[in-house]
Design a protein around this motif. Sequence first.
Motif: not given
Length: 169
Positions: A4-29
């Motif tokens: 159940a925890d693994e499923r929740g983690f995977r759902e979080f990663v799937s849902a939030r990865s694009p936004a996290l990548m945009r932030l990381a892309y800006l932070l990484a220049g």
Amino acid sequence: MDAADERGFREFVSARSPALMRLAYLLAGGDQHAAEDLVQAALAKLAVKWKRVETPEAYVKQVMYRQQISWWRTASRRPEVVQARLPESPGLDRTHQSELRMVLREALAKLTPRQRTVLVLRYFEDLPDTEVAKELGVSVGTVRSTAHRSLARLRELSPELARELETVS
């Protein structure tokens, strides 16, 4: 981590990865590989503490900020690479937002990691100066002066951004 925890983690990663990548892309220049490393490192730390973290997105962002700070502190011991060529002008057609984003990305990449981080936290993440100072471990005055100098440097690097940045200062 149970199923159940693994499923929740995977759902979080799937849902939030694009936004996290945009932030990381800006932070990484604008460095796609560094952005991917930043997100991966943050998600790996989250996976270990998944059961104990109440707000996973806030935790991941905090880890990303701190990891980026660690990287730019390490990078400050190495000489800065100066680019000789200014970004190409996107022309007079300001309606095409993708051109403006490309120019901004190139200009952000030419800032120091510290300057870029301050601008991303202040203007992209919309954090108040006190929060940015707390995240970076510096004074509020340092945040303000770094932001001021960073915006001036962006104007210098990309005169076509000057009109866009007038509303920010």
